[in-house]
Design an enzyme around this catalytic site. Structure first.
Site, mmCIF file in Angstrom:
data_model
loop_
_atom_site.group_PDB
_atom_site.id
_atom_site.type_symbol
_atom_site.label_atom_id
_atom_site.label_comp_id
_atom_site.label_asym_id
_atom_site.label_seq_id
_atom_site.Cartn_x
_atom_site.Cartn_y
_atom_site.Cartn_z
ATOM 1 C CB CYS A 2 -6.351 -7.488 11.051
ATOM 2 S SG CYS A 2 -6.139 -8.125 9.385
ATOM 3 N NE ARG A 27 -4.838 -3.158 14.705
ATOM 4 C CZ ARG A 27 -3.597 -3.072 15.146
ATOM 5 N NH1 ARG A 27 -3.202 -1.999 15.782
ATOM 6 N NH2 ARG A 27 -2.749 -4.046 14.953
ATOM 7 C CD1 TRP A 74 -5.186 -2.793 5.013
ATOM 8 C CD2 TRP A 74 -3.626 -4.401 5.010
ATOM 9 N NE1 TRP A 74 -4.228 -2.443 4.104
ATOM 10 C CE2 TRP A 74 -3.256 -3.401 4.078
ATOM 11 C CE3 TRP A 74 -2.793 -5.503 5.178
ATOM 12 C CZ2 TRP A 74 -2.092 -3.481 3.321
ATOM 13 C CZ3 TRP A 74 -1.626 -5.586 4.418
ATOM 14 C CH2 TRP A 74 -1.288 -4.575 3.503
ATOM 15 C CG ASN A 100 -3.406 -8.339 13.551
ATOM 16 O OD1 ASN A 100 -2.990 -8.172 12.410
ATOM 17 N ND2 ASN A 100 -3.018 -7.581 14.557
ATOM 18 N N GLY A 101 -2.329 -11.017 11.454
ATOM 19 C CA GLY A 101 -0.939 -11.414 11.219
ATOM 20 C C GLY A 101 -0.839 -12.259 9.969
ATOM 21 C CD GLU A 486 4.705 13.149 6.092
ATOM 22 O OE1 GLU A 486 5.289 12.148 5.665
ATOM 23 O OE2 GLU A 486 3.625 13.080 6.696
ATOM 24 C CE LYS A 490 0.494 12.062 5.540
ATOM 25 N NZ LYS A 490 1.391 11.573 6.537
ATOM 26 C CD GLU A 493 -0.389 8.396 3.731
ATOM 27 O OE1 GLU A 493 -0.501 7.440 4.489
ATOM 28 O OE2 GLU A 493 0.001 9.515 4.114
ATOM 29 C CG HIS A 509 20.213 15.933 -12.103
ATOM 30 N ND1 HIS A 509 21.334 16.117 -12.871
ATOM 31 C CD2 HIS A 509 20.333 16.792 -11.058
ATOM 32 C CE1 HIS A 509 22.115 17.024 -12.309
ATOM 33 N NE2 HIS A 509 21.516 17.448 -11.206
ATOM 34 C CE LYS A 608 -2.487 6.385 12.932
ATOM 35 N NZ LYS A 608 -1.877 7.130 11.845
#
Ligand code: F6R
Length: 613
Positions: A2, A27, A74, A100-101, A486, A490, A493, A509, A608
């Site tokens: 947020c 955010r 968010w 925010n939180g 990574e 990417k 996302e 395996h 983010k």
């Protein structure tokens, strides 16, 4: 997550708030809203969706106000919707608040308020906190500031809150615990934000608010207090970020701009630290805890997501060069599983934002148990940076694209420096290798530039060829294994294609069962000690009709001959190869996302800065 903004001054608040919200959209972008104090009344406008939807909604409405607060959400408690969007009104309609939180004990507070007859227009924990504050204000017949102070002593959780009150036409009350808050000092004006980006156009003088601090903000006055009502002198710092650094600068997307900034950001992260000519590394943060590092029982790297991948590579590098035991921990697991920590352990917290809640609490716990904390952080003045005993900043500049790119390579650059410096001090590296690695590291910015110039067009074509795939597999060995992880992250996302990263040999395996003619398999197969082995792994995939895309070293005809498509990177020492191998994978994800028509800068469901656990 947020984003929160606020403004008190003599100009129209609304354009400043909207501009600030756009800068903070990384955010969260589930909904956006503003509350304006018109001098007579509070006006709240809010809308599900991105800030642009809010702007459309507000068009033509009354925005005559010089005081206001704004929020981009968010979602945590309650689905993304108009009713769950912030700001919220209190039951009386006299107070508006953004948050925010997470308020962890909201259910208990809510049931107490319901019993007293309070009603709720949303499903959020935030509205509960607001009414809790209002209830205290009414019952104690006290000021809003006093009510906030009393309320926050009972609140469990994390918050930044901004409130405006119908009876206080020139004031914003703000408080923080566990989520970031910056206040910019302007000319007869103050700017509030989750980070400094909303105020960069107006001021370079800022105050970072600490946990358990409360601010009373008026155009000409910033009063800071602790929850015990004692005044604190604000510590004013000067920002050294330019506005251009947070704008797109001619690129279609922040993600692309940030990928292309990497030659510079890696250079900036090495500058003044790496002196290849005189074979010397300067890192004052490492010097500060040198003895602790050299004699460390263990180095424990704590991080999340992409930063965790940087940490995983650092494990390979530090163990190889420094001969110190390294463990890499997901912060969210580490903080809850009662790990054994002693004062001989050094924790390296890796974080772009410096605000990730899990990482922050993990190091807080470790610090209490005596460990020394080293913060590797991008955002100057962030919570993790401030909590660390020592540290080093990555100089990647503001990263706006939600998917991390330039922050990752900057993390790798500084982690290499840390490992090399400790190995040198500990005398676990021979001089020839030390000099070779320093020399190669100094060439990395130019090599990344070469990749971007020479491979961009080819990677775009490869992306178009595979953009409709349903799944991807990413494989790598040794130093390149974290890059396989990574690369897969990417792609997930940015393109919403399911992708898995795996150690190349481990693929036999289980995941090999997925391989058929429809599965693209990306091999991170640069020339290294495992090269012949990874060639065999490629053969195994080809034998099962899988389509192979390979990141290869220049001049490697063996892998190039086997793969369906290749992305070429310059040859470099194998320890440093990952910082190059990741760049084509960033571009591949970007172009696949674009091909699929997606918003690559704001992928769905993500934010983010993950300031909730
Ligand atoms: C992925 C990404 C996230 C972050 C993670 C940690 O592209 O950006 O996985 O790496 O949320 O964030 P920081 O580094 O800010 O602690």
């Amino acid at each position: 997550m947020c984003g929160i903004v606020g403004y008190v001054g003599s100009n129209l608040a609304y354009p400043i708030l909207i501009d600030g919200l756009k800068k903070l959209e990384y955010r969260g972008y589930d909904s956006a809203g503003v509350a304006l104090h018109t001098g007579k009344a509070l006006e709240v406008y809010k809308k599900e969706g991105k800030v642009a939807a809010l702007e459309d909604y507000v068009y033509g409405k009354n925005i005559q106000a010089t005081v206001g607060i704004g929020h981009t959400r968010w979602a945590t408690h309650g689905v993304p919707s108009d009713r769950n969007a912030h700001p919220h009104y209190s039951n009386s309609g006299n107070i508006a608040m953004i948050h925010n939180g997470i308020i962890e004990n909201y259910a208990q507070l809510k049931s107490e308020l319901v019993q007293k007859g309070y009603t709720f227009a949303s499903d959020t924990d935030s509205e509960v906190l607001l009414n809790f504050i209002e209830d205290i204000k009414i019952n104690n017949d006290c000021s809003l500031e006093e009510a906030v102070r009393i309320a926050l002593k009972r609140v469990v959780g994390a918050y930044v809150i901004l409130l405006i009150d119908q009876d206080l036409p020139d004031t914003i009350i703000a408080a923080r615990k566990g989520s970031p808050l910056v206040i910019g000092i302007g000319n007869n004006a103050h700017y509030l934000g989750s980070d400094a980006s909303p105020m960069l156009a107006y001021t370079k003088e800022v105050v970072y608010i600490n946990d358990y601090e409360l601010a009373i903000v008026r155009p000409d006055e910033l009063i800071l207090k602790n929850l015990g009502n004692e005044r604190i002198t604000p510590f004013v710092q000067k920002l050294d970020i330019e506005l251009a650094a947070i704008e797109k600068g001619g690129y279609d997307h922040f993600m692309l701009k940030e990928i292309f900034e990497q030659p510079q950001t890696i250079f900036d992260s090495l500058r003044g630290r790496l002196d290849a000519e005189h074979q010397h590394i300067t890192l004052s943060g490492v010097d500060k805890i040198k003895e602790k590092l050299i004699h460390a029982n263990r180095v424990i790297i704590v991080a999340c997501g992409t930063s965790w991948h940087a940490g995983l590579l650092a494990e390979y590098v530090i163990e190889e060069l420094c001969r110190i035991n390294v463990e890499v921990e997901y912060a969210s697991e580490f903080r809850y599983r009662n790990p054994i920590i002693t004062d001989k352990d050094v924790i390296i917290a890796v974080s772009q934002s410096g605000e990730t809640a899990d990482t922050l609490v993990a190091i807080e716990n470790a610090k209490k148990q005596g460990a020394t904390i080293f913060g590797l952080v991008n955002v100057v003045g962030s919570s993790i940076a401030r909590m660390s005993d020592a540290g080093a900043y990555t100089h990647a500049g503001p990263e706006i694209g939600v998917a991390s790119t330039k922050a990752f390579t900057a993390q790798l650059a500084v982690l290499y420096l840390i490992a090399l410096k400790v190995a040198y001090e500990k005398q676990t590296i021979d001089k020839t290798l030390f000099n070779k690695l320093l020399g190669d590291l100094a060439k990395v910015p130019q090599y990344v530039q070469d990749i971007l110039e020479e491979q961009d067009a080819a990677i775009k074509e490869i992306a178009n060829k595979y953009a409709d795939a349903r799944d991807f597999l990413y494989l790598g060995r040794g130093f390149n294994f974290p890059i396989a992880l990574e690369g897969a992250l990417k792609l997930k996302e940015i393109s919403y294609i399911h992708a898995e990263g795996y150690p190349a040999a481990e693929m036999k395996h289980g995941p090999i069962a997925l391989v058929d003619e429809n599965l693209p398999v990306v091999f991170v197969a640069t020339k290294d000690s495992y090269h012949e082995k990874i060639v065999s792994n490629i053969q195994e995939i080809k034998a099962r009709k899988g389509q192979v895309i390979a990141v290869v070293s220049q001049g490697d005809n063996v892998v190039a001959g086997l793969a369906d498509d290749v992305m070429v990177v310059p040859q470099i020492h194998e320890i440093l190869a990952p910082i190059l191998s990741v760049v084509p994978l960033q571009l591949l994800s970007y172009y696949i996302g674009i091909n699929r028509g997606l918003d690559v800068d704001k992928p769905r469901n993500l934010a983010k800065s993950v300031t909730v656990e």
